[in-house]
Design a protein around this motif. Structure first.
Motif, PDB file in Angstrom:
ATOM      1  N   ASP A 137      41.209  54.505   7.017  1.00  0.00           N
ATOM      2  CA  ASP A 137      41.230  55.490   6.499  1.00  0.00           C
ATOM      3  C   ASP A 137      41.243  57.087   6.513  1.00  0.00           C
ATOM      4  O   ASP A 137      41.760  57.919   6.369  1.00  0.00           O
ATOM      5  CB  ASP A 137      39.398  55.327   5.310  1.00  0.00           C
ATOM      6  CG  ASP A 137      39.053  54.681   4.462  1.00  0.00           C
ATOM      7  OD1 ASP A 137      40.457  54.094   3.474  1.00  0.00           O
ATOM      8  OD2 ASP A 137      37.764  54.503   4.559  1.00  0.00           O
ATOM      9  N   VAL A 138      40.665  57.257   8.299  1.00  0.00           N
ATOM     10  CA  VAL A 138      41.122  58.026   8.657  1.00  0.00           C
ATOM     11  C   VAL A 138      42.333  58.512   9.228  1.00  0.00           C
ATOM     12  O   VAL A 138      43.142  60.126   8.549  1.00  0.00           O
ATOM     13  CB  VAL A 138      40.444  58.192  10.043  1.00  0.00           C
ATOM     14  CG1 VAL A 138      41.216  58.924  11.080  1.00  0.00           C
ATOM     15  CG2 VAL A 138      39.056  58.232  10.067  1.00  0.00           C
ATOM     16  N   VAL A 139      43.497  57.656   9.221  1.00  0.00           N
ATOM     17  CA  VAL A 139      45.312  57.770   9.531  1.00  0.00           C
ATOM     18  C   VAL A 139      45.583  58.063   7.591  1.00  0.00           C
ATOM     19  O   VAL A 139      46.159  59.357   7.808  1.00  0.00           O
ATOM     20  CB  VAL A 139      45.522  56.345   9.517  1.00  0.00           C
ATOM     21  CG1 VAL A 139      47.232  56.504   9.974  1.00  0.00           C
ATOM     22  CG2 VAL A 139      45.024  55.656  10.989  1.00  0.00           C
ATOM     23  N   ALA A 140      45.217  57.685   6.720  1.00  0.00           N
ATOM     24  CA  ALA A 140      45.241  57.816   5.180  1.00  0.00           C
ATOM     25  C   ALA A 140      45.183  59.594   5.144  1.00  0.00           C
ATOM     26  O   ALA A 140      45.815  59.924   4.743  1.00  0.00           O
ATOM     27  CB  ALA A 140      44.451  57.429   4.086  1.00  0.00           C
ATOM     28  N   ALA A 141      43.754  59.771   5.167  1.00  0.00           N
ATOM     29  CA  ALA A 141      43.261  61.437   5.363  1.00  0.00           C
ATOM     30  C   ALA A 141      44.132  61.966   6.135  1.00  0.00           C
ATOM     31  O   ALA A 141      44.949  63.303   5.781  1.00  0.00           O
ATOM     32  CB  ALA A 141      42.030  61.825   5.708  1.00  0.00           C
ATOM     33  N   PHE A 142      44.734  61.289   7.312  1.00  0.00           N
ATOM     34  CA  PHE A 142      45.484  62.720   8.132  1.00  0.00           C
ATOM     35  C   PHE A 142      47.457  63.095   7.565  1.00  0.00           C
ATOM     36  O   PHE A 142      47.096  63.946   7.413  1.00  0.00           O
ATOM     37  CB  PHE A 142      45.945  62.629   9.387  1.00  0.00           C
ATOM     38  CG  PHE A 142      44.475  62.979  10.422  1.00  0.00           C
ATOM     39  CD1 PHE A 142      45.490  64.032  11.598  1.00  0.00           C
ATOM     40  CD2 PHE A 142      42.903  62.840   9.663  1.00  0.00           C
ATOM     41  CE1 PHE A 142      44.642  64.287  11.713  1.00  0.00           C
ATOM     42  CE2 PHE A 142      42.498  63.115  11.342  1.00  0.00           C
ATOM     43  CZ  PHE A 142      43.235  64.502  12.413  1.00  0.00           C
TER      44      PHE A 142
END
Length: 204
Positions: free
Chosen positions: A134-139
């Motif tokens: 989710d963090v990677v997707a947000a970035f």
């Protein structure tokens, strides 16, 4: 009758997690025992078991709280940027600055996130891995909004991981209180994204 929790129960857990993260970073998770964690916390093993049933429970709570914190930072940056009317590029710059500000005080927690997820049981591991995704997707989402002419469907993943490559390993060389401040390094990362290394007018 269930035992009533002491008023400082959560504060004690927070302290245990902070000291455990430092101990895992120092001696590695596999090499650290509950006795080691009790000694690092300045308490008895029996008292440590009052707060956590196992070393594995400590690791999961540590990573669970840390990944939730990273997700909260993303939400805070997105919400604040919208209220302030920031551009997409300004929002992504704020995200870089916010993550590096967090990394400055979370060295040992970040090491555990990078190195120790594999020691969790399957169900717990998936919780943490999902948050990391989710963090990677947000970035990736914010990066493509900030640089739509540069970040495409084809290169979004590689460009996003390039950004993480710049910031995720700072714990290995960028020290709090050192000559280079985290906020100054954040400015360098943003400048690299905006302009690259080429001087104005340089030809390839």
């Amino acid at each position: 009758m269930a035992r009533t929790r002491a008023p400082d129960h959560e504060a004690q857990r927070d302290q245990i997690l902070e000291l455990a993260a430092a101990k895992f970073a120092q001696t590695s998770y596999p090499s650290t025992s509950m006795a080691d964690l009790a000694a690092a916390s300045g308490t008895s093993k029996a008292r440590l078991y009052h707060y956590y049933e196992s070393k594995e429970a400590i690791l999961f709570d540590l990573l669970d709280r840390y990944t939730l914190r990273l997700m909260l930072i993303i939400a805070e940056v997105e919400g604040s940027s919208q209220r302030r009317g920031l551009s997409e590029r300004q929002t992504f710059a704020e995200l870089i600055r916010a993550f590096l500000a967090e990394y400055e005080t979370s060295h040992s927690r970040h090491i555990a996130l990078l190195n120790d997820v594999k020691y969790l049981v399957d169900t717990q591991r998936e919780v943490i891995l999902d948050r990391q995704r989710d963090v990677v997707a947000a970035f990736a989402r914010q990066l493509s909004r900030a640089y739509p002419e540069r970040v495409t469907k084809e290169n979004q993943t590689s460009v996003t991981m390039m950004v993480f490559g710049m910031i995720n390993w700072t714990f290995t060389w960028l020290k709090p209180g050192g000559r280079l401040r985290y906020e100054d390094f954040a400015a360098q990362v943003v400048d690299m994204l905006e302009h690259g290394l080429a001087a104005p007018g340089d030809a390839a």
